[in-house]
Design a protein around this motif. Structure first.
Motif, PDB file in Angstrom:
ATOM      1  N   ALA A  12      89.148   8.333  78.461  1.00  0.00           N
ATOM      2  CA  ALA A  12      87.757   7.874  78.405  1.00  0.00           C
ATOM      3  C   ALA A  12      87.524   6.925  77.239  1.00  0.00           C
ATOM      4  CB  ALA A  12      86.814   9.068  78.303  1.00  0.00           C
ATOM      5  N   LEU A  13      88.235   7.115  76.153  1.00  0.00           N
ATOM      6  CA  LEU A  13      88.058   6.268  74.973  1.00  0.00           C
ATOM      7  C   LEU A  13      88.949   5.033  74.983  1.00  0.00           C
ATOM      8  CD1 LEU A  13      87.712   8.851  72.080  1.00  0.00           C
ATOM      9  CD2 LEU A  13      85.920   7.686  73.377  1.00  0.00           C
ATOM     10  N   SER A  14      89.744   4.876  76.014  1.00  0.00           N
ATOM     11  CA  SER A  14      90.686   3.750  76.040  1.00  0.00           C
ATOM     12  C   SER A  14      90.051   2.480  76.609  1.00  0.00           C
ATOM     13  CB  SER A  14      91.941   4.125  76.835  1.00  0.00           C
ATOM     14  OG  SER A  14      91.615   4.298  78.198  1.00  0.00           O
ATOM     15  N   GLN A  15      88.755   2.376  76.496  1.00  0.00           N
ATOM     16  CA  GLN A  15      88.018   1.202  76.956  1.00  0.00           C
ATOM     17  C   GLN A  15      87.061   0.801  75.826  1.00  0.00           C
ATOM     18  OE1 GLN A  15      84.772   0.377  77.772  1.00  0.00           O
ATOM     19  NE2 GLN A  15      85.295  -1.484  78.887  1.00  0.00           N
ATOM     20  N   GLU A  16      87.020  -0.456  75.507  1.00  0.00           N
ATOM     21  CA  GLU A  16      86.305  -0.956  74.328  1.00  0.00           C
ATOM     22  C   GLU A  16      84.826  -0.555  74.282  1.00  0.00           C
ATOM     23  OE1 GLU A  16      85.250  -5.197  72.152  1.00  0.00           O
ATOM     24  OE2 GLU A  16      86.524  -5.194  73.931  1.00  0.00           O
ATOM     25  N   THR A  17      84.096  -0.763  75.362  1.00  0.00           N
ATOM     26  CA  THR A  17      82.662  -0.464  75.356  1.00  0.00           C
ATOM     27  C   THR A  17      82.404   1.013  75.148  1.00  0.00           C
ATOM     28  OG1 THR A  17      82.235  -2.350  76.803  1.00  0.00           O
ATOM     29  CG2 THR A  17      80.517  -0.660  76.682  1.00  0.00           C
ATOM     30  N   ARG A  18      83.194   1.866  75.793  1.00  0.00           N
ATOM     31  CA  ARG A  18      82.999   3.314  75.628  1.00  0.00           C
ATOM     32  C   ARG A  18      83.298   3.751  74.199  1.00  0.00           C
ATOM     33  NH1 ARG A  18      85.109   3.383  81.122  1.00  0.00           N
ATOM     34  NH2 ARG A  18      87.207   3.852  80.373  1.00  0.00           N
ATOM     35  N   LEU A  19      84.363   3.222  73.627  1.00  0.00           N
ATOM     36  CA  LEU A  19      84.689   3.585  72.246  1.00  0.00           C
ATOM     37  C   LEU A  19      83.593   3.108  71.292  1.00  0.00           C
ATOM     38  CD1 LEU A  19      86.628   4.866  70.250  1.00  0.00           C
ATOM     39  CD2 LEU A  19      87.922   2.726  70.231  1.00  0.00           C
ATOM     40  N   LYS A  20      83.098   1.914  71.484  1.00  0.00           N
ATOM     41  CA  LYS A  20      82.010   1.409  70.643  1.00  0.00           C
ATOM     42  C   LYS A  20      80.747   2.249  70.824  1.00  0.00           C
ATOM     43  CE  LYS A  20      83.372  -3.433  70.194  1.00  0.00           C
ATOM     44  NZ  LYS A  20      83.016  -4.832  70.537  1.00  0.00           N
ATOM     45  N   ALA A  21      80.445   2.635  72.049  1.00  0.00           N
ATOM     46  CA  ALA A  21      79.257   3.457  72.310  1.00  0.00           C
ATOM     47  C   ALA A  21      79.367   4.801  71.598  1.00  0.00           C
ATOM     48  CB  ALA A  21      79.069   3.660  73.813  1.00  0.00           C
ATOM     49  N   LEU A  22      80.529   5.411  71.673  1.00  0.00           N
ATOM     50  CA  LEU A  22      80.713   6.695  70.990  1.00  0.00           C
ATOM     51  C   LEU A  22      80.531   6.532  69.483  1.00  0.00           C
ATOM     52  CD1 LEU A  22      81.385   9.701  71.060  1.00  0.00           C
ATOM     53  CD2 LEU A  22      83.790   9.063  70.814  1.00  0.00           C
ATOM     54  N   ARG A  23      81.089   5.481  68.927  1.00  0.00           N
ATOM     55  CA  ARG A  23      80.963   5.261  67.479  1.00  0.00           C
ATOM     56  C   ARG A  23      79.499   5.061  67.079  1.00  0.00           C
ATOM     57  NH1 ARG A  23      85.113   1.279  65.041  1.00  0.00           N
ATOM     58  NH2 ARG A  23      84.420   2.393  63.199  1.00  0.00           N
ATOM     59  N   ILE A  24      78.741   4.364  67.910  1.00  0.00           N
ATOM     60  CA  ILE A  24      77.304   4.201  67.650  1.00  0.00           C
ATOM     61  C   ILE A  24      76.615   5.562  67.680  1.00  0.00           C
ATOM     62  CG2 ILE A  24      75.146   3.363  68.677  1.00  0.00           C
ATOM     63  CD1 ILE A  24      76.683   0.800  69.437  1.00  0.00           C
ATOM     64  N   LEU A  25      76.941   6.359  68.686  1.00  0.00           N
ATOM     65  CA  LEU A  25      76.295   7.670  68.806  1.00  0.00           C
ATOM     66  C   LEU A  25      76.650   8.592  67.647  1.00  0.00           C
ATOM     67  CD1 LEU A  25      76.554   8.201  72.647  1.00  0.00           C
ATOM     68  CD2 LEU A  25      74.471   7.849  71.286  1.00  0.00           C
ATOM     69  N   VAL A  26      77.864   8.517  67.156  1.00  0.00           N
ATOM     70  CA  VAL A  26      78.249   9.327  65.995  1.00  0.00           C
ATOM     71  C   VAL A  26      77.379   8.935  64.797  1.00  0.00           C
ATOM     72  CG1 VAL A  26      80.091   9.777  64.321  1.00  0.00           C
ATOM     73  CG2 VAL A  26      80.592   9.837  66.772  1.00  0.00           C
ATOM     74  N   ARG A  27      77.175   7.644  64.607  1.00  0.00           N
ATOM     75  CA  ARG A  27      76.343   7.178  63.483  1.00  0.00           C
ATOM     76  C   ARG A  27      74.888   7.589  63.642  1.00  0.00           C
ATOM     77  NH1 ARG A  27      79.604   2.505  64.052  1.00  0.00           N
ATOM     78  NH2 ARG A  27      78.008   1.443  65.238  1.00  0.00           N
ATOM     79  N   GLU A  28      74.441   7.752  64.862  1.00  0.00           N
ATOM     80  CA  GLU A  28      73.031   8.058  65.125  1.00  0.00           C
ATOM     81  C   GLU A  28      72.723   9.553  65.234  1.00  0.00           C
ATOM     82  OE1 GLU A  28      70.531   5.953  64.989  1.00  0.00           O
ATOM     83  OE2 GLU A  28      71.874   4.276  64.615  1.00  0.00           O
ATOM     84  N   GLU A  29      73.703  10.391  64.968  1.00  0.00           N
ATOM     85  CA  GLU A  29      73.433  11.825  64.980  1.00  0.00           C
ATOM     86  C   GLU A  29      72.557  12.177  63.783  1.00  0.00           C
ATOM     87  OE1 GLU A  29      73.986  14.412  67.152  1.00  0.00           O
ATOM     88  OE2 GLU A  29      74.367  12.659  68.379  1.00  0.00           O
ATOM     89  N   PRO A  30      71.652  13.104  63.929  1.00  0.00           N
ATOM     90  CA  PRO A  30      71.449  13.995  65.066  1.00  0.00           C
ATOM     91  C   PRO A  30      70.409  13.518  66.077  1.00  0.00           C
ATOM     92  CG  PRO A  30      70.169  14.811  63.241  1.00  0.00           C
ATOM     93  CD  PRO A  30      70.880  13.552  62.765  1.00  0.00           C
ATOM     94  N   GLN A  31      69.745  12.373  65.847  1.00  0.00           N
ATOM     95  CA  GLN A  31      68.649  11.994  66.739  1.00  0.00           C
ATOM     96  C   GLN A  31      69.108  11.447  68.084  1.00  0.00           C
ATOM     97  OE1 GLN A  31      69.214  10.617  63.759  1.00  0.00           O
ATOM     98  NE2 GLN A  31      69.204   8.394  63.922  1.00  0.00           N
ATOM     99  N   GLY A  32      70.301  10.842  68.168  1.00  0.00           N
ATOM    100  CA  GLY A  32      70.790  10.291  69.429  1.00  0.00           C
ATOM    101  C   GLY A  32      70.088   8.991  69.788  1.00  0.00           C
ATOM    102  N   LEU A  33      70.460   8.445  70.937  1.00  0.00           N
ATOM    103  CA  LEU A  33      69.895   7.176  71.407  1.00  0.00           C
ATOM    104  C   LEU A  33      69.747   7.187  72.920  1.00  0.00           C
ATOM    105  CD1 LEU A  33      71.957   4.477  69.450  1.00  0.00           C
ATOM    106  CD2 LEU A  33      69.540   5.015  69.133  1.00  0.00           C
ATOM    107  N   ALA A  34      68.782   6.426  73.378  1.00  0.00           N
ATOM    108  CA  ALA A  34      68.623   6.205  74.817  1.00  0.00           C
ATOM    109  C   ALA A  34      69.692   5.224  75.298  1.00  0.00           C
ATOM    110  CB  ALA A  34      67.232   5.654  75.109  1.00  0.00           C
ATOM    111  N   ALA A  35      70.030   5.326  76.562  1.00  0.00           N
ATOM    112  CA  ALA A  35      71.053   4.450  77.138  1.00  0.00           C
ATOM    113  C   ALA A  35      70.684   2.983  76.979  1.00  0.00           C
ATOM    114  CB  ALA A  35      71.267   4.794  78.612  1.00  0.00           C
ATOM    115  N   GLY A  36      69.420   2.657  77.156  1.00  0.00           N
ATOM    116  CA  GLY A  36      68.983   1.272  77.031  1.00  0.00           C
ATOM    117  C   GLY A  36      69.212   0.707  75.639  1.00  0.00           C
ATOM    118  N   GLU A  37      69.004   1.533  74.625  1.00  0.00           N
ATOM    119  CA  GLU A  37      69.226   1.079  73.247  1.00  0.00           C
ATOM    120  C   GLU A  37      70.709   0.881  72.977  1.00  0.00           C
ATOM    121  OE1 GLU A  37      68.721  -0.151  69.331  1.00  0.00           O
ATOM    122  OE2 GLU A  37      67.405  -0.193  71.079  1.00  0.00           O
TER     123      GLU A  37
END
Length: 112
Positions: A12-37
């Motif tokens: 699942a992480l072997s794709q650039e967009t997914r890995l970047k999305a996960l890294r963004i979500l880690v930085r945004e914990e604990p509030q999380g983000l909407a998919a659109g953001e």
């Protein structure tokens, strides 16, 4: 975690967009983000981001929570910890002190 779960997780992480999305979500914990953001930050079409988030959900890297009309995505820090523990489980031929820098502390931030 068994080897098959680990393979799915890494795939699942072997794709650039997914890995970047996960890294963004880690930085945004604990509030999380909407998919659109997440899509906006990565300059990815919304439907494409939704497909990537679905892969991350199935593999355990993210969790989702409905808030009003939005679905908020969070990094699954517990899964991240389990994956790291899987990697270092049999570390360094029974010399765990060598792998100590890779051990993730057991803290409340991994409880989701």
């Amino acid at each position: 975690m068994d080897i098959y779960n680990a393979i799915d997780s890494f795939a699942a992480l072997s794709q650039e967009t997914r890995l970047k999305a996960l890294r963004i979500l880690v930085r945004e914990e604990p509030q999380g983000l909407a998919a659109g953001e997440i899509a906006r930050r990565l300059s990815v079409p919304h439907n494409t981001m939704s497909a990537h988030l679905a892969v991350l959900l199935r593999s355990g890297w993210v969790i989702s929570q409905r808030r009003s009309r939005s679905i908020i995505y969070h990094a699954n820090l517990k899964h991240m910890n389990e994956t790291i523990q899987f990697l270092v489980h049999d570390c360094c031929a029974n010399h765990p002190e060598i792998c100590e820098p890779f051990m993730v502390p057991q803290c409340s931030c991994f409880e989701t």
